[in-house]
Enzyme design. Sequence first.
Site, PDB file in Angstrom:
ATOM      1  N   ASP A  50     -20.949  42.275 -58.823  1.00 49.76           N
ATOM      2  CA  ASP A  50     -21.918  41.245 -59.196  1.00 49.76           C
ATOM      3  C   ASP A  50     -21.151  39.996 -59.611  1.00 49.76           C
ATOM      4  O   ASP A  50     -20.904  39.749 -60.792  1.00 49.76           O
ATOM      5  CB  ASP A  50     -22.805  41.747 -60.324  1.00 49.76           C
ATOM      6  CG  ASP A  50     -24.038  40.877 -60.505  1.00 49.76           C
ATOM      7  OD1 ASP A  50     -24.171  39.873 -59.775  1.00 49.76           O
ATOM      8  OD2 ASP A  50     -24.863  41.195 -61.375  1.00 49.76           O
ATOM      9  N   ALA A  51     -20.748  39.210 -58.601  1.00 45.44           N
ATOM     10  CA  ALA A  51     -19.935  38.023 -58.836  1.00 45.44           C
ATOM     11  C   ALA A  51     -20.737  36.733 -58.691  1.00 45.44           C
ATOM     12  O   ALA A  51     -20.334  35.695 -59.200  1.00 45.44           O
ATOM     13  CB  ALA A  51     -18.752  37.999 -57.867  1.00 45.44           C
ATOM     14  N   LYS A  52     -21.860  36.794 -57.964  1.00 38.35           N
ATOM     15  CA  LYS A  52     -22.750  35.635 -57.759  1.00 38.35           C
ATOM     16  C   LYS A  52     -21.975  34.406 -57.302  1.00 38.35           C
ATOM     17  O   LYS A  52     -22.154  33.312 -57.811  1.00 38.35           O
ATOM     18  CB  LYS A  52     -23.551  35.333 -59.024  1.00 38.35           C
ATOM     19  CG  LYS A  52     -24.492  36.458 -59.447  1.00 38.35           C
ATOM     20  CD  LYS A  52     -25.343  36.051 -60.640  1.00 38.35           C
ATOM     21  CE  LYS A  52     -26.330  37.155 -61.005  1.00 38.35           C
ATOM     22  NZ  LYS A  52     -25.656  38.314 -61.626  1.00 38.35           N
ATOM     23  N   ARG A  53     -21.130  34.583 -56.306  1.00 38.75           N
ATOM     24  CA  ARG A  53     -20.315  33.483 -55.819  1.00 38.75           C
ATOM     25  C   ARG A  53     -21.101  32.605 -54.848  1.00 38.75           C
ATOM     26  O   ARG A  53     -21.924  33.084 -54.076  1.00 38.75           O
ATOM     27  CB  ARG A  53     -19.057  34.013 -55.133  1.00 38.75           C
ATOM     28  CG  ARG A  53     -18.109  34.777 -56.060  1.00 38.75           C
ATOM     29  CD  ARG A  53     -17.642  33.913 -57.229  1.00 38.75           C
ATOM     30  NE  ARG A  53     -16.522  34.524 -57.921  1.00 38.75           N
ATOM     31  CZ  ARG A  53     -16.567  34.971 -59.180  1.00 38.75           C
ATOM     32  NH1 ARG A  53     -17.690  34.873 -59.855  1.00 38.75           N
ATOM     33  NH2 ARG A  53     -15.503  35.488 -59.744  1.00 38.75           N
TER      34      ARG A  53
END
Length: 275
Positions: free
Chosen positions: A94-97
């Site tokens: 879950d990095a939401k890049r």
Amino acid sequence: MRPFGQRLADALGRRGPLCVGIDPHPDLLSAWGLGVDVDGLARFSELCVDAFGDTVAVVKPQVAFFESYGSAGIAVLERTIAELGEAGTLVLSDAKRGDIGSTMDAYARTWLSEDSPLCSDAVTVSPYLGFGSLAPALESAARTGRGVFVLAATSNPEGAQVQQARVADGRSVAQVVVDECAACNEGADELGSVGVVVGATLTEAPDLSALHGPVLMPGVGAQGGTADDVRRLVGDRLGAVVPNVSRDVLRAGPSVADLRAAVARTLDGFAFLTK
């Protein structure tokens, strides 16, 4: 490697429809009797791997909590990703890049390239620099058999300011994102590898009928979303839904047995997704 969508469908069938987050929040570290430091982070992660690695379909490390400890925290994340993979679960980082050009390409290499120590089965990405900016991640995922989950209609109330805005043809921005993901999944066998994130706390979800991909639903439990909300929001697309529960399960720790029991109770609440 088989496409992520196929591997996800298999995992959901074998282990049930659930994604459990590894969210080593300082309050949780303290509640587990661990130090709010790298050693505590490492022990927390080890216990989560023991509890979830061979029981849960998808495990989602929240990258920010590891990054907050600098390079030592990233080293813990690298080990955690590797150990979860060895245990047989799918790892969704879950990095939401989200960025453009060469920067997005670097993010794609970080999370989706086989030669990266942070390589995961899938990663969360943000489309709010324009859906086209995600091309490096989408192309890398397709090439390597991995997946992406694109933020569409998130569980935080602030998201509506952007996500519920309307474009010229009357669709919401969230609906445009879902439709773009659906186009990426055209022709996929069983389940496409481009998923969306739709919060379980919403009053109304975008139309998901043509997505042909997975729907990650955060907001269940601590944020107030329920199994009934999931059922209401997704309609007849039950087989592609992956509820995400983190704090409600993690509060049962640090006992591995208690964490596993919390997973079992949560799965019972989502039995309707397997019918």
